[in-house]
Design a protein around this motif. Sequence first.
Motif, short mmCIF file in Angstrom:
data_model
loop_
_atom_site.label_atom_id
_atom_site.label_comp_id
_atom_site.label_asym_id
_atom_site.label_seq_id
_atom_site.Cartn_x
_atom_site.Cartn_y
_atom_site.Cartn_z
N VAL A 1 -10.91 6.50 -1.73
CA VAL A 1 -10.39 5.48 -0.82
C VAL A 1 -9.65 4.43 -1.64
CG1 VAL A 1 -10.98 3.70 0.87
CG2 VAL A 1 -12.25 5.86 0.83
N ILE A 2 -8.38 4.26 -1.34
CA ILE A 2 -7.59 3.24 -2.04
C ILE A 2 -8.02 1.86 -1.55
CG2 ILE A 2 -5.26 2.33 -2.42
CD1 ILE A 2 -4.19 5.16 -1.97
N PRO B 1 -0.64 6.37 7.55
CA PRO B 1 -0.74 4.93 7.28
C PRO B 1 0.58 4.19 7.43
CG PRO B 1 -1.85 6.22 5.59
CD PRO B 1 -1.07 7.18 6.41
N GLU C 1 -8.29 -0.59 3.41
CA GLU C 1 -9.25 0.47 3.74
C GLU C 1 -9.00 1.02 5.14
OE1 GLU C 1 -11.08 -1.94 0.49
OE2 GLU C 1 -10.00 -2.37 2.34
N HIS D 1 -5.95 3.25 4.89
CA HIS D 1 -6.24 4.51 4.21
C HIS D 1 -6.98 5.48 5.13
CE1 HIS D 1 -6.57 6.91 0.52
NE2 HIS D 1 -7.75 7.28 0.97
N TYR E 1 0.84 -1.21 0.00
CA TYR E 1 0.00 0.00 0.00
C TYR E 1 0.87 1.26 0.00
CZ TYR E 1 -2.93 3.74 1.85
OH TYR E 1 -3.56 4.95 2.05
N ARG F 1 0.95 4.02 -2.97
CA ARG F 1 0.53 5.40 -2.72
C ARG F 1 1.68 6.39 -2.96
NH1 ARG F 1 -3.19 7.71 2.24
NH2 ARG F 1 -2.96 9.92 1.72
#
Length: 433
Positions: free
Chosen positions: A118-119, A261, A253, A256, A100, A104
């Motif tokens: 929302v990724i 994060p 989720e 995120h 993640y 990002r």
Amino acid sequence: MSSQKQAEEAIVPNYSETDQHEGKEEETEENHSLFSIKSALWHGGSVWDAWFSCASNQVAQVLLTLPYSFSQLGMLSGILFQIFYGIVGSWTAYLISVLYIEYRSRKEKENVNFKNHVIQWFEVLDGLLGPYWKAVGLAFNCTFLLFGSVIQLIACASNIYYINDHMDKRTWTYIFGACCATTVFIPSFHNYRIWSFLGLGMTTYTAWYMAIAALIHGQVGVVTHSAPTKLVLYFTGATNILYTFGGHAVTVEIMHAMWKPQKFKYIYLMATLYVFTLTIPSATAVYWAFGDELLNHSNAFALLPKNGFRDAAVILMLIHQFITFGFACTPLYFVWEKVIGMHDTKSICLRALARLPVVIPIWFLAIIFPFFGPINSAVGALLVSFTVYIIPSLAHMLTYRKSSARQVKTLPLILSLLVESCSYPDLLGVLRS
């Protein structure tokens, strides 16, 4: 230690300056509204919020079926499988967090703004490995979350039956389906702060109630502990425990929803260690007290003495299953919103209306299939093994497949194959039955 830290920094890049600036702004905003009710109850994003979400999401109805799994596995195997699946699951959650952050950071270098987006896991796979991996991740995650939501509705009807059996379970499923449909009004995982906190408190009460009630009840008459007796039962029990630590479908989720994060790396492990303090004592105590009698009662409430404490545990688990339903459904809501172009809509009511087509099929499936034993086994054996272990491990190795990193990337696949070997015999047993 310094070399390991350097390697980790190379694998997990820092956020861009833009992200750091946004994070500071968000923290400042939260500090100013620290004592506001909305901030305290509604808008989460701290490390503690993520920990509560992970711990609360890991244990739901499965807490009540773990003693049944012990009656299939035996005491020693039940404890060892919990520790094994929990630790390996925490490792793959760490791998997901690494991927993640990588995804990002790459997107932010391209000046992509995620303020109203929302990724999700399938997008991480798409960005790092391409559209085929996106399709695989989307298929497994959505299917897993769909059946996970169905299981929660069925479990609600099963539990309330121990308090009020004047209506059949299918009628209760109608009622709880309508109640759980209200989760369409919860925008994102930011807004589960108070629910995650309460949910973990509810499972904590239920787990320790089970342990204490079983110890007080004691062994009445001749109590036998003959497990394991059959190979299919053994792997069925193992698969149920595998399902216990399979909350990875919402990991991205939850990450995120955090203000920072990159701090998620060890949160899932800490949550798992706490979950051990709930699952191991409760399952061990109930199996010790009732033994093989649990083979005919998959829900521990069926054997525990009926009193006010048990009724309180039933009610708390019903509320917790409402929360878990929301956890499982929210990623599906996001996917559907993106499909119909409503994901960036700010109106809560419009988004809630757009989400209803997701809830209705889940409600329908729970009504026509009012049993979750075979669903649990099939979901655990096939979907959880791939969603939680196989796909994250392979994705991590392929993302960092250069020779300089190859030595530390072989462990995830070895562990995931061990997990897979423990789950497929049960799948074959389910299909034969």
